[in-house]
Design a protein around this motif. Structure first.
Motif, PDB file in Angstrom:
ATOM      1  N   PHE A   1      -3.033   2.872  17.772  1.00 16.96           N
ATOM      2  CA  PHE A   1      -3.038   3.107  16.325  1.00 16.96           C
ATOM      3  C   PHE A   1      -1.638   2.947  15.740  1.00 16.96           C
ATOM      4  O   PHE A   1      -1.493   2.584  14.573  1.00 16.96           O
ATOM      5  N   ASN A   2      -0.614   3.199  16.545  1.00 20.79           N
ATOM      6  CA  ASN A   2       0.747   2.895  16.084  1.00 20.79           C
ATOM      7  C   ASN A   2       0.981   1.390  16.045  1.00 20.79           C
ATOM      8  O   ASN A   2       1.594   0.867  15.113  1.00 20.79           O
ATOM      9  N   ASP A   3       0.482   0.694  17.087  1.00 26.33           N
ATOM     10  CA  ASP A   3       0.625  -0.773  17.106  1.00 26.33           C
ATOM     11  C   ASP A   3      -0.057  -1.397  15.891  1.00 26.33           C
ATOM     12  O   ASP A   3       0.405  -2.392  15.345  1.00 26.33           O
ATOM     13  N   MET A   4      -1.171  -0.802  15.502  1.00 25.15           N
ATOM     14  CA  MET A   4      -1.929  -1.361  14.381  1.00 25.15           C
ATOM     15  C   MET A   4      -1.063  -1.375  13.120  1.00 25.15           C
ATOM     16  O   MET A   4      -1.122  -2.314  12.331  1.00 25.15           O
ATOM     17  N   THR A   5      -0.269  -0.343  12.941  1.00 22.06           N
ATOM     18  CA  THR A   5       0.602  -0.323  11.763  1.00 22.06           C
ATOM     19  C   THR A   5       1.872  -1.116  12.008  1.00 22.06           C
ATOM     20  O   THR A   5       2.268  -1.920  11.185  1.00 22.06           O
ATOM     21  N   ARG A   6       2.500  -0.934  13.179  1.00 19.76           N
ATOM     22  CA  ARG A   6       3.799  -1.577  13.408  1.00 19.76           C
ATOM     23  C   ARG A   6       3.689  -3.066  13.666  1.00 19.76           C
ATOM     24  O   ARG A   6       4.468  -3.847  13.173  1.00 19.76           O
ATOM     25  N   GLN A   7       2.703  -3.455  14.476  1.00 22.61           N
ATOM     26  CA  GLN A   7       2.636  -4.871  14.863  1.00 22.61           C
ATOM     27  C   GLN A   7       1.629  -5.670  14.056  1.00 22.61           C
ATOM     28  O   GLN A   7       1.792  -6.876  13.874  1.00 22.61           O
ATOM     29  N   LEU A   8       0.574  -5.027  13.599  1.00 23.40           N
ATOM     30  CA  LEU A   8      -0.455  -5.782  12.881  1.00 23.40           C
ATOM     31  C   LEU A   8      -0.361  -5.583  11.370  1.00 23.40           C
ATOM     32  O   LEU A   8      -1.098  -6.204  10.612  1.00 23.40           O
ATOM     33  N   GLY A   9       0.542  -4.708  10.953  1.00 24.46           N
ATOM     34  CA  GLY A   9       0.793  -4.572   9.523  1.00 24.46           C
ATOM     35  C   GLY A   9      -0.235  -3.769   8.754  1.00 24.46           C
ATOM     36  O   GLY A   9      -0.284  -3.832   7.523  1.00 24.46           O
ATOM     37  N   ALA A  10      -1.066  -3.008   9.466  1.00 20.25           N
ATOM     38  CA  ALA A  10      -2.036  -2.172   8.752  1.00 20.25           C
ATOM     39  C   ALA A  10      -1.326  -0.948   8.174  1.00 20.25           C
ATOM     40  O   ALA A  10      -0.289  -0.529   8.666  1.00 20.25           O
TER      41      ALA A  10
ATOM     42  N   GLY B   1      -2.759   1.941   8.191  1.00 19.21           N
ATOM     43  CA  GLY B   1      -3.127   3.016   9.124  1.00 19.21           C
ATOM     44  C   GLY B   1      -3.764   4.199   8.425  1.00 19.21           C
ATOM     45  O   GLY B   1      -4.340   4.063   7.348  1.00 19.21           O
ATOM     46  N   GLY B   2      -3.663   5.356   9.055  1.00 16.90           N
ATOM     47  CA  GLY B   2      -4.277   6.564   8.500  1.00 16.90           C
ATOM     48  C   GLY B   2      -5.525   6.944   9.260  1.00 16.90           C
ATOM     49  O   GLY B   2      -6.113   6.127   9.965  1.00 16.90           O
ATOM     50  N   PRO B   3      -5.923   8.216   9.131  1.00 15.05           N
ATOM     51  CA  PRO B   3      -7.060   8.725   9.902  1.00 15.05           C
ATOM     52  C   PRO B   3      -8.342   7.907   9.756  1.00 15.05           C
ATOM     53  O   PRO B   3      -9.049   7.688  10.739  1.00 15.05           O
ATOM     54  N   PHE B   4      -8.620   7.433   8.552  1.00 13.58           N
ATOM     55  CA  PHE B   4      -9.901   6.732   8.441  1.00 13.58           C
ATOM     56  C   PHE B   4      -9.824   5.286   8.923  1.00 13.58           C
ATOM     57  O   PHE B   4     -10.838   4.694   9.302  1.00 13.58           O
TER      58      PHE B   4
ATOM     59  N   THR C   1     -16.663  16.361   5.737  1.00  9.41           N
ATOM     60  CA  THR C   1     -17.030  16.935   4.444  1.00  9.41           C
ATOM     61  C   THR C   1     -16.597  16.064   3.279  1.00  9.41           C
ATOM     62  O   THR C   1     -17.170  16.164   2.203  1.00  9.41           O
ATOM     63  N   SER C   2     -15.582  15.231   3.489  1.00  4.52           N
ATOM     64  CA  SER C   2     -15.215  14.349   2.379  1.00  4.52           C
ATOM     65  C   SER C   2     -14.540  13.083   2.865  1.00  4.52           C
ATOM     66  O   SER C   2     -13.801  13.071   3.853  1.00  4.52           O
ATOM     67  N   LEU C   3     -14.868  12.004   2.152  1.00 10.56           N
ATOM     68  CA  LEU C   3     -14.181  10.721   2.310  1.00 10.56           C
ATOM     69  C   LEU C   3     -13.774  10.297   0.913  1.00 10.56           C
ATOM     70  O   LEU C   3     -14.569  10.389  -0.022  1.00 10.56           O
ATOM     71  N   THR C   4     -12.553   9.837   0.786  1.00 10.03           N
ATOM     72  CA  THR C   4     -12.077   9.422  -0.531  1.00 10.03           C
ATOM     73  C   THR C   4     -12.092   7.896  -0.645  1.00 10.03           C
ATOM     74  O   THR C   4     -12.239   7.183   0.356  1.00 10.03           O
TER      75      THR C   4
ATOM     76  N   ALA D   1     -10.456   2.434   1.419  1.00  5.94           N
ATOM     77  CA  ALA D   1      -9.473   1.359   1.252  1.00  5.94           C
ATOM     78  C   ALA D   1      -8.671   1.160   2.538  1.00  5.94           C
ATOM     79  O   ALA D   1      -8.349   0.025   2.914  1.00  5.94           O
ATOM     80  N   LEU D   2      -8.363   2.248   3.231  1.00  2.00           N
ATOM     81  CA  LEU D   2      -7.585   2.129   4.471  1.00  2.00           C
ATOM     82  C   LEU D   2      -8.421   1.531   5.605  1.00  2.00           C
ATOM     83  O   LEU D   2      -7.889   0.826   6.473  1.00  2.00           O
ATOM     84  N   ALA D   3      -9.713   1.806   5.603  1.00  3.94           N
ATOM     85  CA  ALA D   3     -10.588   1.165   6.594  1.00  3.94           C
ATOM     86  C   ALA D   3     -10.646  -0.339   6.334  1.00  3.94           C
ATOM     87  O   ALA D   3     -10.557  -1.151   7.262  1.00  3.94           O
ATOM     88  N   LEU D   4     -10.774  -0.709   5.067  1.00  7.12           N
ATOM     89  CA  LEU D   4     -10.807  -2.132   4.717  1.00  7.12           C
ATOM     90  C   LEU D   4      -9.484  -2.804   5.065  1.00  7.12           C
ATOM     91  O   LEU D   4      -9.443  -3.931   5.559  1.00  7.12           O
ATOM     92  N   ASP D   5      -8.390  -2.083   4.818  1.00  9.12           N
ATOM     93  CA  ASP D   5      -7.073  -2.615   5.145  1.00  9.12           C
ATOM     94  C   ASP D   5      -6.955  -2.841   6.660  1.00  9.12           C
ATOM     95  O   ASP D   5      -6.411  -3.858   7.109  1.00  9.12           O
ATOM     96  N   ALA D   6      -7.490  -1.904   7.441  1.00 10.60           N
ATOM     97  CA  ALA D   6      -7.450  -2.050   8.902  1.00 10.60           C
ATOM     98  C   ALA D   6      -8.287  -3.249   9.332  1.00 10.60           C
ATOM     99  O   ALA D   6      -7.868  -4.049  10.174  1.00 10.60           O
ATOM    100  N   ALA D   7      -9.488  -3.392   8.744  1.00  9.66           N
ATOM    101  CA  ALA D   7     -10.362  -4.520   9.089  1.00  9.66           C
ATOM    102  C   ALA D   7      -9.668  -5.842   8.758  1.00  9.66           C
ATOM    103  O   ALA D   7      -9.758  -6.815   9.513  1.00  9.66           O
ATOM    104  N   GLU D   8      -8.952  -5.834   7.650  1.00  8.25           N
ATOM    105  CA  GLU D   8      -8.227  -7.041   7.246  1.00  8.25           C
ATOM    106  C   GLU D   8      -7.109  -7.352   8.253  1.00  8.25           C
ATOM    107  O   GLU D   8      -6.892  -8.503   8.622  1.00  8.25           O
ATOM    108  N   SER D   9      -6.443  -6.303   8.692  1.00  8.52           N
ATOM    109  CA  SER D   9      -5.275  -6.514   9.564  1.00  8.52           C
ATOM    110  C   SER D   9      -5.671  -7.023  10.949  1.00  8.52           C
ATOM    111  O   SER D   9      -4.838  -7.575  11.656  1.00  8.52           O
TER     112      SER D   9
END
Ligand SMILES: [Zn+2]
Length: 295
Positions: free
Chosen positions: A151-160, A162-165, A232-235, A240-248
């Motif tokens: 999950f760190n690689d996803m942000t650092r190397q793939l440019g996502a 990130g975030g819990p969702f 209990t909640s999704l914002t 948007a962060l899930a879509l960003d991850a899918a894009e990355s």
């Protein structure tokens, strides 16, 4: 994403093999399951990444202790709101509760799949894998494998971003492969494993769609133990962060970042546009039958 603080987590669904050399299992032979290869989330997996000689892995010393530690650390939704490993466990719980109900509604029975947390390398029924392959599902032992460092690689190397969702999307994608395995969909792939129109890409896009289906129902699926949803909640930001991850993790994006150009003939997972589109299809409809990527 918020979890119900009082919800009890089902720790039996996650095995903790972190810090165990070789992932704690010895698997005989070096045969690499083809389906294991295609089910890795992100990369056109280089067979070299799965060690051909996965012999002499350490005995599972500490495995029970480690899983017991996870079980004592991750008891409730409150723990999931505070710790990454507990959060992954809670997402696994939520995803499997959803699919159990979905299967039941269609007259089928869902069999739960365990998640294995590991560091560096792990022995599986699909061969030995290193963290470099990213999260993956092995049909041979029906388990999903995650090195949380990914999950760190996803942000650092793939440019996502990130975030819990974003992480939850990855977990739900791997369980999408488990659903495909239970339904026999994986058999459609055969040797058609590369290219924008390949069966491999269709399989991956369907797993993204299934992740979207779970997302649609995530805050309304009651846990058997409490009768209340675990999440209990999704914002909108979570989505948007899930879509960003899918894009990355689109093949075109990864190839562009690595080599400056994209070659659709070697795609295995689909483009950024396709991955976000199919996640969205699942999310909007909440209906797995709409995930007809095979046409
Ligand atoms: Zn996948």
């Amino acid at each position: 994403m918020q979890f119900d603080d009082d919800a009890e987590l089902d720790t039996s669904q996650v095995q903790d093999r972190r810090g165990i050399p070789g992932g704690g299992l010895t698997i005989g032979g070096g045969a690499i399951g083809i389906l294991g290869l295609i089910a890795a989330l992100l990369f056109g997996v280089d067979p070299g990444l799965f060690g051909a000689a996965d012999t002499a892995a350490a005995p599972p010393v500490g495995q029970a202790t480690s899983s017991a530690q996870l079980a004592s650390a991750c008891k409730t939704g409150k723990d999931a709101n505070q710790r990454q490993d507990c959060r992954v466990l809670a997402v696994v719980n939520s995803v499997q509760t959803y699919w159990e109900g979905d299967f039941k509604a269609r007259g089928r029975q869902y069999s739960p799949a365990a998640t294995v947390l590991f560091t560096d390398r792990v022995a599986t029924a699909c061969g030995t894998a290193t963290s470099a392959v990213g999260p993956f599902y092995c049909p041979g032992d029906r388990k999903a494998y995650f090195d949380l460092g990914f999950f760190n690689d996803m942000t650092r190397q793939l440019g996502a971003k990130g975030g819990p969702f974003a992480e939850a999307y990855v977990v739900a994608h791997e369980y999408g492969h488990h659903v495909q395995n239970l339904l026999g969909t994986m058999g459609k792939v055969g040797s058609d494993r590369q290219g924008a129109d390949s069966a491999s890409v269709k399989l991956e896009l369907q797993a993204d769609c299934y992740a979207g289906v779970w997302t649609h129902h995530a805050t309304t699926t009651p846990q058997p133990s409490t009768g209340r949803p675990l999440i209990t909640s999704l914002t909108d930001q979570d989505i948007a962060l899930a879509l960003d991850a899918a894009e990355s993790v689109g093949d075109d994006r990864i190839q562009q970042r690595a080599t400056g150009r994209s070659n659709p003939e070697t795609w295995t997972h689909g483009s950024s546009a396709q991955r976000t589109q199919w996640f969205t299809t699942g999310y909007r409809t909440g209906d797995m039958t709409k995930c007809n990527t095979f046409g």
